[in-house]
Design a protein around this motif. Structure first.
Motif, PDB file in Angstrom:
ATOM      1  N   ILE A 100      17.925   4.567   8.997  1.00 23.18           N
ATOM      2  CA  ILE A 100      16.948   5.385   9.715  1.00 23.18           C
ATOM      3  C   ILE A 100      16.346   4.578  10.869  1.00 23.18           C
ATOM      4  O   ILE A 100      16.023   3.401  10.722  1.00 23.18           O
ATOM      5  N   ALA A 101      16.221   5.212  12.007  1.00 21.59           N
ATOM      6  CA  ALA A 101      15.618   4.570  13.171  1.00 21.59           C
ATOM      7  C   ALA A 101      14.117   4.414  12.934  1.00 21.59           C
ATOM      8  O   ALA A 101      13.498   5.221  12.246  1.00 21.59           O
ATOM      9  N   ARG A 144      10.700   3.861   0.138  1.00 22.91           N
ATOM     10  CA  ARG A 144      11.348   5.080  -0.373  1.00 22.91           C
ATOM     11  C   ARG A 144      12.284   5.663   0.686  1.00 22.91           C
ATOM     12  O   ARG A 144      13.421   6.027   0.404  1.00 22.91           O
ATOM     13  N   GLU A 145      11.806   5.751   1.935  1.00 25.01           N
ATOM     14  CA  GLU A 145      12.634   6.292   3.018  1.00 25.01           C
ATOM     15  C   GLU A 145      13.862   5.420   3.265  1.00 25.01           C
ATOM     16  O   GLU A 145      14.961   5.934   3.464  1.00 25.01           O
ATOM     17  N   LEU A 146      13.689   4.110   3.247  1.00 30.49           N
ATOM     18  CA  LEU A 146      14.825   3.202   3.466  1.00 30.49           C
ATOM     19  C   LEU A 146      15.828   3.283   2.329  1.00 30.49           C
ATOM     20  O   LEU A 146      17.037   3.116   2.547  1.00 30.49           O
ATOM     21  N   THR A 147      15.357   3.539   1.118  1.00 30.46           N
ATOM     22  CA  THR A 147      16.265   3.689  -0.009  1.00 30.46           C
ATOM     23  C   THR A 147      17.131   4.934   0.179  1.00 30.46           C
ATOM     24  O   THR A 147      18.308   4.937  -0.179  1.00 30.46           O
ATOM     25  N   LEU A 165      11.484   7.017  11.254  1.00 25.69           N
ATOM     26  CA  LEU A 165      10.679   6.571  10.119  1.00 25.69           C
ATOM     27  C   LEU A 165       9.194   6.801  10.402  1.00 25.69           C
ATOM     28  O   LEU A 165       8.464   7.341   9.565  1.00 25.69           O
ATOM     29  N   ALA A 166       8.767   6.409  11.590  1.00 26.44           N
ATOM     30  CA  ALA A 166       7.364   6.582  11.977  1.00 26.44           C
ATOM     31  C   ALA A 166       6.983   8.065  11.974  1.00 26.44           C
ATOM     32  O   ALA A 166       5.909   8.437  11.487  1.00 26.44           O
ATOM     33  N   GLU A 167       7.872   8.908  12.491  1.00 24.08           N
ATOM     34  CA  GLU A 167       7.584  10.347  12.526  1.00 24.08           C
ATOM     35  C   GLU A 167       7.467  10.922  11.116  1.00 24.08           C
ATOM     36  O   GLU A 167       6.561  11.709  10.835  1.00 24.08           O
ATOM     37  N   ARG A 168       8.370  10.547  10.218  1.00 26.65           N
ATOM     38  CA  ARG A 168       8.333  11.055   8.845  1.00 26.65           C
ATOM     39  C   ARG A 168       7.055  10.651   8.127  1.00 26.65           C
ATOM     40  O   ARG A 168       6.553  11.394   7.296  1.00 26.65           O
ATOM     41  N   LEU A 169       6.539   9.454   8.442  1.00 30.43           N
ATOM     42  CA  LEU A 169       5.371   8.941   7.737  1.00 30.43           C
ATOM     43  C   LEU A 169       4.066   9.171   8.500  1.00 30.43           C
ATOM     44  O   LEU A 169       3.005   8.762   8.040  1.00 30.43           O
ATOM     45  N   ASN A 170       4.183   9.793   9.680  1.00 31.15           N
ATOM     46  CA  ASN A 170       3.009  10.062  10.521  1.00 31.15           C
ATOM     47  C   ASN A 170       2.243   8.777  10.852  1.00 31.15           C
ATOM     48  O   ASN A 170       1.018   8.711  10.735  1.00 31.15           O
ATOM     49  N   ILE A 171       2.986   7.750  11.261  1.00 33.87           N
ATOM     50  CA  ILE A 171       2.395   6.502  11.733  1.00 33.87           C
ATOM     51  C   ILE A 171       3.021   6.172  13.081  1.00 33.87           C
ATOM     52  O   ILE A 171       4.042   6.746  13.465  1.00 33.87           O
ATOM     53  N   SER A 172       2.416   5.255  13.813  1.00 35.93           N
ATOM     54  CA  SER A 172       2.965   4.887  15.116  1.00 35.93           C
ATOM     55  C   SER A 172       4.249   4.064  14.938  1.00 35.93           C
ATOM     56  O   SER A 172       4.461   3.446  13.900  1.00 35.93           O
ATOM     57  N   ARG A 173       5.076   4.084  15.977  1.00 35.90           N
ATOM     58  CA  ARG A 173       6.290   3.262  15.945  1.00 35.90           C
ATOM     59  C   ARG A 173       5.948   1.786  15.817  1.00 35.90           C
ATOM     60  O   ARG A 173       6.617   1.046  15.093  1.00 35.90           O
ATOM     61  N   ASP A 196       0.853  -1.189   0.000  1.00 32.17           N
ATOM     62  CA  ASP A 196       0.000   0.000   0.000  1.00 32.17           C
ATOM     63  C   ASP A 196       0.892   1.244   0.000  1.00 32.17           C
ATOM     64  O   ASP A 196       2.122   1.146  -0.093  1.00 32.17           O
ATOM     65  N   THR A 197       0.278   2.407   0.123  1.00 30.48           N
ATOM     66  CA  THR A 197       1.053   3.652   0.035  1.00 30.48           C
ATOM     67  C   THR A 197       2.024   3.809   1.205  1.00 30.48           C
ATOM     68  O   THR A 197       3.105   4.376   1.029  1.00 30.48           O
ATOM     69  N   VAL A 198       1.674   3.299   2.366  1.00 31.14           N
ATOM     70  CA  VAL A 198       2.579   3.391   3.514  1.00 31.14           C
ATOM     71  C   VAL A 198       3.794   2.484   3.296  1.00 31.14           C
ATOM     72  O   VAL A 198       4.936   2.882   3.544  1.00 31.14           O
ATOM     73  N   ASP A 199       3.567   1.267   2.807  1.00 27.60           N
ATOM     74  CA  ASP A 199       4.682   0.366   2.505  1.00 27.60           C
ATOM     75  C   ASP A 199       5.623   1.004   1.484  1.00 27.60           C
ATOM     76  O   ASP A 199       6.842   0.968   1.636  1.00 27.60           O
ATOM     77  N   THR A 200       5.047   1.583   0.454  1.00 29.88           N
ATOM     78  CA  THR A 200       5.843   2.229  -0.591  1.00 29.88           C
ATOM     79  C   THR A 200       6.634   3.393  -0.012  1.00 29.88           C
ATOM     80  O   THR A 200       7.806   3.589  -0.351  1.00 29.88           O
ATOM     81  N   ALA A 201       6.031   4.152   0.877  1.00 24.20           N
ATOM     82  CA  ALA A 201       6.726   5.264   1.521  1.00 24.20           C
ATOM     83  C   ALA A 201       7.867   4.754   2.403  1.00 24.20           C
ATOM     84  O   ALA A 201       8.947   5.351   2.440  1.00 24.20           O
ATOM     85  N   ILE A 202       7.641   3.654   3.105  1.00 23.01           N
ATOM     86  CA  ILE A 202       8.702   3.054   3.925  1.00 23.01           C
ATOM     87  C   ILE A 202       9.878   2.662   3.038  1.00 23.01           C
ATOM     88  O   ILE A 202      11.039   2.953   3.346  1.00 23.01           O
TER      89      ILE A 202
END
Length: 146
Positions: A21-22, A13-16, A26-34, A5-11
């Motif tokens: 990244i901690a 992208r961030e890991l790339t 990562l959670a803060e950048r994507l506005n999701i819980s840890r 989904d879009t969150v997985d894709t965003a994860i």
């Protein structure tokens, strides 16, 4: 194949961009819980979407100032045996079976032109099943490293 989904894709992208990244950042950048970020990372690893983490190296600064794409024409049905030989050559950084006018494309990184010559003429051309090679020297590497 895992459905992303879009969150997985965003994860991904961030890991790339930053594989170190901690989970908290990562959670803060994507506005999701840890917990959500951690669970998604674990699922992406478990399903094989994420196969590992690695450092991106600047080849020139690591002493590998000469890089080339080397194409191979090979005897049909020799791919399986050929890959074992290619994996044993540390200068071969990437290999791909391709379609077109050649069969295999390699990314080769060496210390200098003489080193590249030895890899191509002494190692690659001596592999059973290799019929011909072509070397394309890389003048400027604008890619993602590796």
């Amino acid at each position: 194949m895992a459905a992303l989904d879009t969150v997985d894709t965003a994860i991904l992208r961030e890991l790339t961009q930053d594989g170190r990244i901690a989970v908290r950042a990562l959670a803060e950048r994507l506005n999701i819980s840890r917990a959500n970020a951690y669970n998604r990372l674990e699922r992406l690893k478990k399903t094989g979407v994420i196969t590992g983490f690695t450092a991106v190296i600047d080849p020139a600064r690591a002493g590998l100032s000469t890089s080339a794409y080397v194409t191979l024409n090979v005897r049909q049905n020799s791919w399986r045996d050929l890959t074992e030989h290619l994996r044993s050559i540390p200068e071969v950084r990437h290999m791909a079976l391709v379609g077109g006018e050649f069969d295999v494309m390699l990314l080769v990184r060496t210390t200098d032109n003489e080193h590249l010559r030895r890899v191509v003429l002494e190692q690659l051309q001596s592999i059973p099943g290799v019929l011909a090679t072509r070397t394309l020297l890389i003048f400027d590497d604008i890619g993602n490293g590796g």
